[in-house]
Design a protein around this motif. Structure first.
Motif, PDB file in Angstrom:
ATOM      1  N   UNK A 271      -7.563  11.100  -8.102  1.00  0.00           N
ATOM      2  CA  UNK A 271      -6.212  10.286  -9.060  1.00  0.00           C
ATOM      3  C   UNK A 271      -7.142   8.734  -8.404  1.00  0.00           C
ATOM      4  N   UNK A 272      -7.044   8.423  -7.885  1.00  0.00           N
ATOM      5  CA  UNK A 272      -6.982   7.149  -7.686  1.00  0.00           C
ATOM      6  C   UNK A 272      -8.575   6.951  -7.807  1.00  0.00           C
TER       7      UNK A 272
ATOM      8  N   UNK B   6       6.504  19.486  -6.464  1.00  0.00           N
ATOM      9  CA  UNK B   6       5.471  20.340  -7.243  1.00  0.00           C
ATOM     10  C   UNK B   6       4.386  18.456  -7.157  1.00  0.00           C
ATOM     11  N   UNK B   7       4.487  17.474  -7.562  1.00  0.00           N
ATOM     12  CA  UNK B   7       4.392  16.280  -8.031  1.00  0.00           C
ATOM     13  C   UNK B   7       3.630  16.072  -6.156  1.00  0.00           C
TER      14      UNK B   7
ATOM     15  N   UNK C 279       1.084  -0.671  -0.047  1.00  0.00           N
ATOM     16  CA  UNK C 279       0.747  -0.359  -0.293  1.00  0.00           C
ATOM     17  C   UNK C 279       1.130   1.263  -0.035  1.00  0.00           C
ATOM     18  N   UNK C 280       2.209   1.119   0.531  1.00  0.00           N
ATOM     19  CA  UNK C 280       2.838   2.334   0.920  1.00  0.00           C
ATOM     20  C   UNK C 280       3.408   3.185  -0.612  1.00  0.00           C
ATOM     21  N   UNK C 281       4.124   1.552  -1.402  1.00  0.00           N
ATOM     22  CA  UNK C 281       4.463   1.811  -2.732  1.00  0.00           C
ATOM     23  C   UNK C 281       3.398   2.384  -3.500  1.00  0.00           C
ATOM     24  N   UNK C 282       2.182   1.983  -3.179  1.00  0.00           N
ATOM     25  CA  UNK C 282       1.347   2.705  -4.215  1.00  0.00           C
ATOM     26  C   UNK C 282       0.940   3.830  -4.223  1.00  0.00           C
ATOM     27  N   UNK C 283       0.880   3.859  -2.680  1.00  0.00           N
ATOM     28  CA  UNK C 283       0.596   5.774  -2.226  1.00  0.00           C
ATOM     29  C   UNK C 283       1.991   6.954  -2.715  1.00  0.00           C
ATOM     30  N   UNK C 284       2.881   6.853  -2.737  1.00  0.00           N
ATOM     31  CA  UNK C 284       4.233   6.521  -3.553  1.00  0.00           C
ATOM     32  C   UNK C 284       4.792   6.829  -4.525  1.00  0.00           C
ATOM     33  N   UNK C 285       3.451   6.334  -5.550  1.00  0.00           N
ATOM     34  CA  UNK C 285       4.384   5.948  -6.573  1.00  0.00           C
ATOM     35  C   UNK C 285       2.990   7.058  -7.500  1.00  0.00           C
ATOM     36  N   UNK C 286       2.177   7.108  -6.679  1.00  0.00           N
ATOM     37  CA  UNK C 286       0.862   8.009  -6.984  1.00  0.00           C
ATOM     38  C   UNK C 286       1.295   9.098  -6.095  1.00  0.00           C
ATOM     39  N   UNK C 287       2.236   9.668  -5.452  1.00  0.00           N
ATOM     40  CA  UNK C 287       2.071  11.236  -5.333  1.00  0.00           C
ATOM     41  C   UNK C 287       3.833  11.703  -5.901  1.00  0.00           C
TER      42      UNK C 287
END
Length: 601
Positions: free
Chosen positions: A220-221, A208-209, A179-187
């Motif tokens: 976005x999710x 900025x991202x 889950x953490x990797x998904x969040x970091x990837x999106x952020x």
């Protein structure tokens, strides 16, 4: 209601853009799949051959690092080339969606040229970020574009099973990390596009991202879920209908079912291409759309002033002729492949092999009791079992390198003498059994007239003459009884074949990244999630047998039998015997379509 309408509108826009960009996506994947990937595999094998290194595996890493510096440098260069190629693919597809978003007509030649221009501006920060983001984060976080190169890197099921089995804390940690990797990837999803399209530094782009995705994270999710979910559902429905229609044809129109199968297999392939295109551009569509919405998408004149913004260049007659010939060749190739796939499956009855001697948890693995029960009740062609060296240079039958799982005791088997180990009790499946020496296990197998597939579990602590002593003590009986040997250590396989070429020895392959190893092994033992029909054919062309592990359900067993494997290793011999009790040549065309779908041929 507004959000639903907006999501539907976005999805329709996405599908329209997907159709417009399909040519670029297909071209990128065709070049990578049929040119770049084979070339890289060939170069890697050539580099390894230069150092007389037969295979890229865990037990050759030390050899390469410490004894073959030139090979190491060349392999690092290959890694650099691999990442650069994936970066080019990413940039190519990002620019494709950028031009489509700006309603700019651009030829593939112009698109490739502009991609090269961007590659020339590549900075170290861009490259390092890409390396971390798409090779370390994205494959685990499931937020990445589809790449045939990146798809080679996947975690085999046996590793996931090992992590999860009886380890609740690991399951929790894995989910948290995932889950953490998904969040970091999106952020950080805007970071690389800003670095490419606006020449921002890594620090500026990532800041900025991080800020913008914080404000719009939920939106976005939802876009990812809606777009990717819609693609998956449509593909699932189409594939389900195709398989269902073929089942009806197999049942009620048997004389025409073969011709129906060829048409439907072609439809499955088309659906796969469509799914590939839409999935590939999904992340770019969402990224570019949100950058435009937030005002971070640069004007076309800022960075691409030389691009033709009106119409595509007209296709000349020679180009039309080449495209026509290419199309005809593609149709003939597809239909020929489909014909061979449906008519020449190379189905034969494989050897049955009981994994660690058990049948559906009938007793403790690698125990005399399991050997006796499985041999008498299910009569497999081979019983697979594991052998390790002990502290006093004897051999114990045990799989795990640590005692705490079955014995609930700290330490490793090679830290105890054979006598000490034989006094220990293993517990599994509600049963108990004493650890057994290889001598006793071998003797009982001989009494039962049961052949063994002996896996030699090598460790760094093994004595230098371990293989010599093994051969001296067991060679005669292994040959006489027709036992076979396998090992995860390539060095063990190589040494056995050099010293006793007439022993039947196989190499266990948990990964298949750089093709098959070169050597005198008689068979490969492959983890089923990494095995395809084409790989089986490749191994057979090398005159090697193929054993596959560990199959425990009917569908996977049937699929691997259809692929033409020579041996099936299972924890459930009763089930395997049941699968093989029917006519294995009676596989329906619907089954074959399903197997193609699962393994992509």
């Amino acid at each position: 209601m507004y959000k639903i309408k907006n999501s539907i509108k976005k999805s329709l826009e996405f599908i329209k853009d997907g159709v417009r960009s399909s040519k670029s996506v297909i071209l990128a994947n065709v070049i990578i799949l049929f040119i770049i990937t084979p070339l890289m595999v060939t170069l890697t094998r050539f580099i390894l051959r230069m150092g007389d290194i037969p295979y890229l595996s865990y037990d050759t890493v030390g050899l390469i690092v410490f004894h073959h510096p030139i090979v190491l440098c060349l392999l690092i260069m290959m890694l650099f080339l691999l990442v650069s190629t994936i970066y080019f693919e990413y940039t190519f597809l990002l620019l494709t969606m950028y031009f489509i978003k700006n309603k700019v007509a651009i030829s593939l030649r112009q698109l490739a040229r502009e991609t090269i221009v961007q590659m020339k501006k590549l900075k170290v920060n861009n490259f390092l970020f890409f390396l971390c983001y798409f090779i370390l984060l994205s494959p685990l976080g499931a937020i990445r574009f589809h790449s045939d190169l990146l798809s080679k890197f996947k975690i085999p099921v046996f590793i996931v099973d090992f992590i999860f089995e009886n380890r609740v804390i690991f399951v929790v940690l894995f989910i948290l990390v995932y889950v953490s990797l998904i969040v970091v990837a999106i952020r950080l999803m805007f970071t690389l596009p800003l670095m490419i399209l606006k020449d921002y530094t890594f620090k500026e782009a990532s800041k900025i991202s991080w800020q913008q995705t914080k404000k719009h994270f939920k939106s976005i999710v939802l876009q990812f879920v809606f777009v990717i979910g819609t693609i998956a559902v449509i593909a699932l429905i189409v594939n389900g209908l195709v398989i269902g229609i073929q089942e009806l044809a197999d049942t009620y129109y048997q004389h025409q079912s073969f011709y129906v199968a060829i048409v439907l297999l072609t439809l499955l392939q088309f659906n796969w291409v469509v799914n590939l295109v839409l999935t590939t551009i999904g992340i770019f569509f969402i990224t570019i759309s949100n950058m435009d919405k937030l005002g971070y998408l640069p004007d076309i004149k800022e960075i691409f002033s030389s691009v033709n913004q009106t119409t595509y260049r007209k296709i000349s007659w020679p180009q039309k002729a080449m495209l026509t010939l290419g199309g005809v060749w593609l149709v003939i190739s597809v239909l020929s492949y489909n014909y061979l796939f449906l008519t020449q499956p190379s189905i034969h009855r494989p050897l049955t092999i009981s994994h660690r001697g058990v049948d559906n948890g009938n007793h403790v693995q690698n125990s005399i009791e399991a050997l006796e029960m499985t041999s008498k009740d299910t009569r497999p062609n081979f019983i697979e079992m594991d052998v390790q060296e002990t502290k006093d240079k004897e051999f114990i039958v045990m799989h795990d390198f640590k005692l705490n799982h079955l014995i609930q005791q700290k330490g490793r088997p090679n830290e105890f003498t054979l006598k000490e180990l034989q006094e220990m009790t293993a517990k599994e499946h509600g049963k108990e059994a004493k650890l057994v020496s290889f001598d006793d296990y071998l003797k009982r197998a001989q009494e039962l007239d049961q052949k063994l597939l002996i896996e030699i579990k090598a460790t760094k602590q093994d004595s230098p003459d371990m293989i010599d002593r093994f051969i001296q003590k067991y060679y005669s009986i292994i040959k006489e009884e027709g036992h076979e040997i396998q090992s995860l250590s390539f060095d063990v396989v190589k040494e056995l074949k050099e010293k006793k070429p007439d022993l039947y020895v196989g190499y266990i392959m948990p990964f298949t990244l750089a093709g098959t190893p070169e050597g005198d092994m008689d068979f490969y033992s492959v983890e089923y999630t990494t095995l395809t029909k084409n790989l089986v054919q490749t191994m057979h062309n090398q005159d090697k047998k193929v054993y596959v592990w560990t199959l425990n359900d009917t569908d996977t067993m049937n699929r691997m039998i259809f692929y033409g494997v020579d041996g099936v290793i299972t924890d459930n011999m009763t089930l395997l015997n049941s699968v093989l009790s029917r006519d294995i040549k009676a596989t329906t065309y619907a089954d074959k379509l399903l197997y193609f779908l699962i393994g992509m041929g």
